[in-house]
Write an enzyme that holds these catalytic residues in place. Structure first.
Site, PDB file in Angstrom:
ATOM      1  N   TRP A  87       0.789  -1.231   0.000  1.00  0.00           N
ATOM      2  CA  TRP A  87       0.000   0.000   0.000  1.00  0.00           C
ATOM      3  C   TRP A  87       0.820   1.279   0.000  1.00  0.00           C
ATOM      4  CZ3 TRP A  87       1.929   1.961   4.377  1.00  0.00           C
ATOM      5  CH2 TRP A  87       2.214   1.080   5.429  1.00  0.00           C
ATOM      6  N   LYS A 140      -2.697  -7.036  -8.616  1.00  0.00           N
ATOM      7  CA  LYS A 140      -3.580  -7.025  -7.442  1.00  0.00           C
ATOM      8  C   LYS A 140      -2.946  -6.068  -6.431  1.00  0.00           C
ATOM      9  CE  LYS A 140      -4.499  -8.374  -3.649  1.00  0.00           C
ATOM     10  NZ  LYS A 140      -4.664  -7.412  -2.535  1.00  0.00           N
ATOM     11  N   GLY A 170       5.806  -6.686  -0.709  1.00  0.00           N
ATOM     12  CA  GLY A 170       5.035  -6.690   0.528  1.00  0.00           C
ATOM     13  C   GLY A 170       5.883  -7.193   1.681  1.00  0.00           C
ATOM     14  N   GLU A 202      10.023  -8.511  -3.430  1.00  0.00           N
ATOM     15  CA  GLU A 202      10.564  -7.265  -2.866  1.00  0.00           C
ATOM     16  C   GLU A 202       9.987  -7.149  -1.468  1.00  0.00           C
ATOM     17  OE1 GLU A 202      12.754  -5.296  -4.327  1.00  0.00           O
ATOM     18  OE2 GLU A 202      12.748  -6.372  -6.218  1.00  0.00           O
ATOM     19  N   CYS A 225      10.295   0.626   2.431  1.00  0.00           N
ATOM     20  CA  CYS A 225      11.051  -0.609   2.647  1.00  0.00           C
ATOM     21  C   CYS A 225      12.521  -0.317   2.875  1.00  0.00           C
ATOM     22  CB  CYS A 225      10.870  -1.536   1.462  1.00  0.00           C
ATOM     23  SG  CYS A 225      11.191  -0.732  -0.096  1.00  0.00           S
ATOM     24  N   GLU A 280      11.446  -5.042  11.318  1.00  0.00           N
ATOM     25  CA  GLU A 280      10.988  -3.881  10.558  1.00  0.00           C
ATOM     26  C   GLU A 280       9.756  -3.260  11.232  1.00  0.00           C
ATOM     27  OE1 GLU A 280       8.898  -4.437   6.777  1.00  0.00           O
ATOM     28  OE2 GLU A 280      10.346  -3.069   5.883  1.00  0.00           O
TER      29      GLU A 280
HETATM   30  P1  NAD Z   1       1.452  -7.460   2.718  1.00  0.00           P
HETATM   31  O1  NAD Z   1       2.451  -8.534   2.652  1.00  0.00           O
HETATM   32  O2  NAD Z   1       0.456  -7.470   3.799  1.00  0.00           O
HETATM   33  O3  NAD Z   1       0.611  -7.394   1.345  1.00  0.00           O
HETATM   34  C1  NAD Z   1       1.218  -7.281   0.070  1.00  0.00           C
HETATM   35  C2  NAD Z   1       0.216  -7.732  -0.990  1.00  0.00           C
HETATM   36  O4  NAD Z   1       0.010  -9.146  -0.895  1.00  0.00           O
HETATM   37  C3  NAD Z   1      -1.165  -7.108  -0.843  1.00  0.00           C
HETATM   38  O5  NAD Z   1      -1.690  -6.821  -2.127  1.00  0.00           O
HETATM   39  C4  NAD Z   1      -1.963  -8.208  -0.172  1.00  0.00           C
HETATM   40  O6  NAD Z   1      -3.347  -8.125  -0.394  1.00  0.00           O
HETATM   41  C5  NAD Z   1      -1.383  -9.435  -0.836  1.00  0.00           C
HETATM   42  N1  NAD Z   1      -1.578 -10.690  -0.099  1.00  0.00           N
HETATM   43  C6  NAD Z   1      -1.755 -10.879   1.217  1.00  0.00           C
HETATM   44  N2  NAD Z   1      -1.905 -12.187   1.499  1.00  0.00           N
HETATM   45  C7  NAD Z   1      -1.805 -12.855   0.332  1.00  0.00           C
HETATM   46  C8  NAD Z   1      -1.872 -14.225  -0.039  1.00  0.00           C
HETATM   47  N3  NAD Z   1      -2.056 -15.196   0.868  1.00  0.00           N
HETATM   48  N4  NAD Z   1      -1.719 -14.552  -1.338  1.00  0.00           N
HETATM   49  C9  NAD Z   1      -1.509 -13.598  -2.256  1.00  0.00           C
HETATM   50  N5  NAD Z   1      -1.452 -12.274  -1.970  1.00  0.00           N
HETATM   51  C10 NAD Z   1      -1.593 -11.914  -0.679  1.00  0.00           C
HETATM   52  O7  NAD Z   1       2.303  -6.108   2.724  1.00  0.00           O
HETATM   53  P2  NAD Z   1       1.802  -4.634   3.014  1.00  0.00           P
HETATM   54  O8  NAD Z   1       1.456  -4.502   4.458  1.00  0.00           O
HETATM   55  O9  NAD Z   1       0.805  -4.237   1.999  1.00  0.00           O
HETATM   56  O10 NAD Z   1       3.142  -3.793   2.723  1.00  0.00           O
HETATM   57  C11 NAD Z   1       4.114  -3.483   3.681  1.00  0.00           C
HETATM   58  C12 NAD Z   1       5.341  -4.330   3.470  1.00  0.00           C
HETATM   59  O11 NAD Z   1       5.819  -4.181   2.143  1.00  0.00           O
HETATM   60  C13 NAD Z   1       6.505  -3.939   4.358  1.00  0.00           C
HETATM   61  O12 NAD Z   1       7.019  -5.081   5.004  1.00  0.00           O
HETATM   62  C14 NAD Z   1       7.551  -3.394   3.399  1.00  0.00           C
HETATM   63  O13 NAD Z   1       8.866  -3.572   3.778  1.00  0.00           O
HETATM   64  C15 NAD Z   1       7.232  -4.103   2.132  1.00  0.00           C
HETATM   65  N6  NAD Z   1       7.701  -3.319   0.978  1.00  0.00           N
HETATM   66  C16 NAD Z   1       8.786  -3.750   0.271  1.00  0.00           C
HETATM   67  C17 NAD Z   1       9.278  -3.001  -0.784  1.00  0.00           C
HETATM   68  C18 NAD Z   1      10.476  -3.440  -1.579  1.00  0.00           C
HETATM   69  O14 NAD Z   1      10.632  -2.986  -2.705  1.00  0.00           O
HETATM   70  N7  NAD Z   1      11.342  -4.275  -1.044  1.00  0.00           N
HETATM   71  C19 NAD Z   1       8.640  -1.827  -1.132  1.00  0.00           C
HETATM   72  C20 NAD Z   1       7.544  -1.415  -0.393  1.00  0.00           C
HETATM   73  C21 NAD Z   1       7.063  -2.175   0.656  1.00  0.00           C
END
Ligand code: NAD
Length: 495
Positions: free
Chosen positions: A153, A177, A230, A252, A286, A387
Site C-alpha cells: 500500500w 492485485k 510486501g 521485494e 522498505c 521492521e
Molecule cells: P502485505 O504482505 O500485507 O501485502 C502485500 C500484498 O500481498 C497485498 O496486495 C496483499 O493483499 C497481498 N496478499 C496478502 N496475502 C496474500 C496471499 N495469501 N496470497 C496472495 N497475496 C496476498 O504487505 P503490506 O502490508 O501491503 O506492505 C508493507 C510491506 O511491504 C513492508 O514489510 C515493506 O517492507 C514491504 N515493501 C517492500 C518493498 C520493496 O521494494 N522491497 C517496497 C515497499 C514495501
C-alpha cells in the site's frame, strides 16, 4: 463516494461476489471510495483475459518496436499535468503519502516507461559458437507469460510502473492485485493505459483481499510469474504456494537498513540524510534507514543535531504543501508502530524524541505518530532487528569500520544501506562489505530507472529497474538446427 470496478480486458468489471470494500482516507479517518471485493472468479476472468492477450490477441502479434511505442505513450499520458495531478491526489487520499512527494514521484515515473519503451526492441538472443560442425545453435529471449503482480500500500503507482513497464517491454501481460488498503490509483492508472493504445487484456487490475483474490492468482495454472512487493511473512507464503506449480518468482520484501555515519562525514549532509531516511513517507518505506549507526566519537554531538532537525518536522494534512509527515496509512500499521515503540521502551532503549501518538490541531482523529528516536539501542534488541515501517529511529554506536560492518550486516535483511564519509577508500570498502542490494554513499533514498534495486538475504529475490528488470520477465529458449543433409549414419550416436 465513488464506487470502482475491476479493470479486466480493457473494461470495467463488477465483482463476481457483488461485494465492495471501503477504502479509507487515513488523514480524515473516513471511507472515501469503494473497491471491488474480488474472488477466484474475478481472478480467473482476469487471467483468461491476460492469457488471451498474450497468446492470441493483437499484443501477441505486435513487434517489439510497436510495443515500445505504446509504452512511450503511457509515459506521455502519465506526464500530462492533468493526469499527474489527479493520480497524485488519489494516491495521497488513499494512503496518506504527502502530495509534495507524490508530485515528485509523478514527475519521475514517466522516465521508467520511456526507458523500457526504448529497451523493448533491444532484447536480443544470440548465435552461439557450437562444437558440432553441422549444427546451428541459437537462443531466443521470450516473454515468460502471464505475470501476476501483488503489491503493497505504500507506493502503488510506483509498484505498478516498476513491474508493468519491464513486463510489457518483454512482451508479457499482467494481472495486478494492489493492496486492499490503496487500490484506487492502480485502477485509475490502468484505465489510462487504454487511452495509450494498450490492447485489451494486457494490463488487468483486480482488487480485494490477499487471501480471496491474491491467492487464486498465485495458484492459477496459467500464471507463469509472480512479482510480489510486501511483507516478508506474506512473501514467504506466496513463495511456497508458487513453488507448487514451479512459477518464476520475484520478491521485494522488508528491510532494517543501516545508515552509517563516520566521524569524517559532512555532518550537515549526513544529518539531512538520516532524517529523510527515516522520517520521509512517515518511515513507511522498505528502504527506511531505521538503524542509525553513529561513530561513538561523534555520537552525542550528532544526536543533538539530529534531534534539532527532527523536532521541527511538520506533521499534518498530506494535501498541504508545507506538510512533511503524513499519517500512518492503515489502522493495523498504526497499531504495529505503537506496539514497537512499546517494545523498545520495555527492552531498555531510551526514548529521546516522540514515542507517542501525535495529537493537536489538524492531527486529532488521525493516525499520526510522533517522529520517534531511541538511543542506547543494542543491535540484538527487537527494535533493531525487526521492521517497524514507521517513523521510529534507533541509534546505535560503533567504534570503527569493522564494527560498523559487523552491526550493519547483523540482521536477516539486506535491502539498503547508507554510508557517510569523506574518505573515498572507506566508502568503497564499506560498499563492498555491506550485504545490501543498494548501498548509498553520502546520499540516501536516491533511485533511478537505470539502477537495479532489490534485496539480498531475506529482503527478497530479483531486481527491479535497469536492464536487469527486463530479464525478470524473459526466458531463454535454445534452438539447435541440423544443417546436415540426409539421414545420420548411426541415429543412436550422440551428435
Ligand atoms: P502485505 O504482505 O500485507 O501485502 C502485500 C500484498 O500481498 C497485498 O496486495 C496483499 O493483499 C497481498 N496478499 C496478502 N496475502 C496474500 C496471499 N495469501 N496470497 C496472495 N497475496 C496476498 O504487505 P503490506 O502490508 O501491503 O506492505 C508493507 C510491506 O511491504 C513492508 O514489510 C515493506 O517492507 C514491504 N515493501 C517492500 C518493498 C520493496 O521494494 N522491497 C517496497 C515497499 C514495501
Amino acid at each position: 463516494m465513488k464506487t470502482y470496478q475491476h479493470w479486466i480486458n480493457g473494461a470495467h468489471s463488477a465483482p463476481a461476489s457483488g461485494e465492495w470494500l471501503d477504502t479509507e482516507d487515513p488523514y480524515r479517518g473516513e471511507a472515501w471510495a469503494r473497491i471491488p471485493r474480488g474472488n477466484k472468479e474475478d481472478a480467473d476472468l482476469a487471467v483468461a483475459a491476460a492469457h488471451h492477450a498474450m497468446h492470441h490477441g493483437p499484443w501477441s502479434k505486435m513487434t517489439a518496436s510497436e510495443r515500445g511505442r505504446i509504452l512511450r505513450k503511457i509515459g506521455d499520458l502519465l506526464a500530462d499535468p492533468k493526469n499527474a495531478q489527479r493520480l497524485a491526489e488519489v494516491e495521497s487520499r488513499d494512503n496518506g503519502k504527502i502530495l509534495a512527494e507524490m508530485h515528485g514521484q509523478l514527475k519521475y515515473l514517466p522516465e521508467h516507461w520511456y526507458y523500457f519503451a526504448g529497451l523493448a526492441d533491444k532484447v536480443e538472443g544470440a548465435v552461439l559458437p557450437v562444437d558440432k560442425p553441422d549444427m546451428l545453435a541459437m537462443t531466443y529471449r521470450e516473454p515468460i507469460g502471464v505475470v501476476a503482480a501483488l503489491t503493497a500500500w505504500n507506493s502503488p503507482l510506483m509498484f505498478f510502473t516498476i513491474k508493468c513497464a519491464p513486463a510489457l517491454a518483454a512482451g508479457c501481460s499482467v494481472v495486478l492485485k494492489p493492496s486492499e488498503f490503496a487500490s484506487v490509483s492502480s485502477l485509475e492508472f490502468a484505465e489510462l493505459t487504454k487511452e495509450a493504445g494498450l490492447p485489451d487484456g494486457v494490463i488487468n487490475v483486480v482488487t480485494g483481499l490477499g487471501t480471496e483474490v491474491g491467492s487464486p492468482l498465485v495458484e492459477h495454472p496459467d500464471v507463469a510469474k509472480i512479482t510480489f512487493t510486501g511483507s516478508d511473512k506474506t512473501g514467504a507464503k506466496v513463495y511456497e504456494a508458487a513453488a507448487r506449480t514451479m512459477k518464476r518468482v520475484a520478491m521485494e520484501l522488508g528491510g532494517k537498513s543501516p545508515n552509517i555515519v563516520f566521524e569524517d562525514a559532512d555532518l550537515d549532509q549526513a544529518c539531512v540524510g538520516a532524517v529523510a531516511g527515516i522520517f520521509g513517507a512517515a518511515g513507511q518505506m522498505c528502504t527506511a534507514g531505521s538503524r542509525l549507526l553513529v561513530q561513538n566519537s561523534i555520537k552525542e554531538k550528532f544526536t543533538e543535531r539530529l534531534l534539532g532537525m527532527a523536532r521541527d518536522l511538520k506533521l499534518g494534512d498530506p494535501m498541504k504543501p508545507d506538510t512533511q509527515i503524513g499519517p500512518i496509512a492503515t489502522p493495523p500499521q498504526y497499531e504495529k508502530v505503537l506496539h514497537y515503540i512499546g517494545v523498545a521502551k520495555a527492552e531498555g532503549a531510551r526514548c529521546i524524541l516522540g514515542g507517542e501518538p501525535a495529537t493537536g490541531p489538524g492531527l486529532d482523529g488521525s493516525q499520526f505518530v510522533q517522529p520517534t528516536v531511541f538511543t542506547d539501542v543494542t543491535n540484538r534488541m527487537q527494535i533493531a532487528q525487526e521492521e517497524v515501517f514507521g517513523p521510529v529511529l534507533s541509534i546505535i554506536g560503533f567504534d570503527d569500520e569493522e564494527e560498523a560492518v559487523q552491526i550493519g550486516n547483523d540482521v536477516i535483511y539486506g535491502l539498503a544501506a547508507g554510508v557517510w564519509t569523506r574518505d573515498i577508500g572507506r566508502a568503497i570498502r564499506m560498499s563492498k562489505a555491506l550485504k545490501a542490494g543498494m548501498v548509498w554513499v553520502n546520499t540516501y533514498r536516491a533511485y533511478s530507472f537505470l539502477v537495479p534495486i532489490g534485496g539480498m538475504k531475506q529482503s527478497g529475490l530479483g531486481r527491479e529497474s535497469g536492464i536487469e528488470a527486463i530479464n525478470e520477465y524473459l526466458e531463454t529458449k535454445s534452438v539447435m538446427i541440423s544443417t546436415e543433409s540426409g539421414a545420420p549414419s548411426n541415429p543412436f550416436l550422440q551428435r
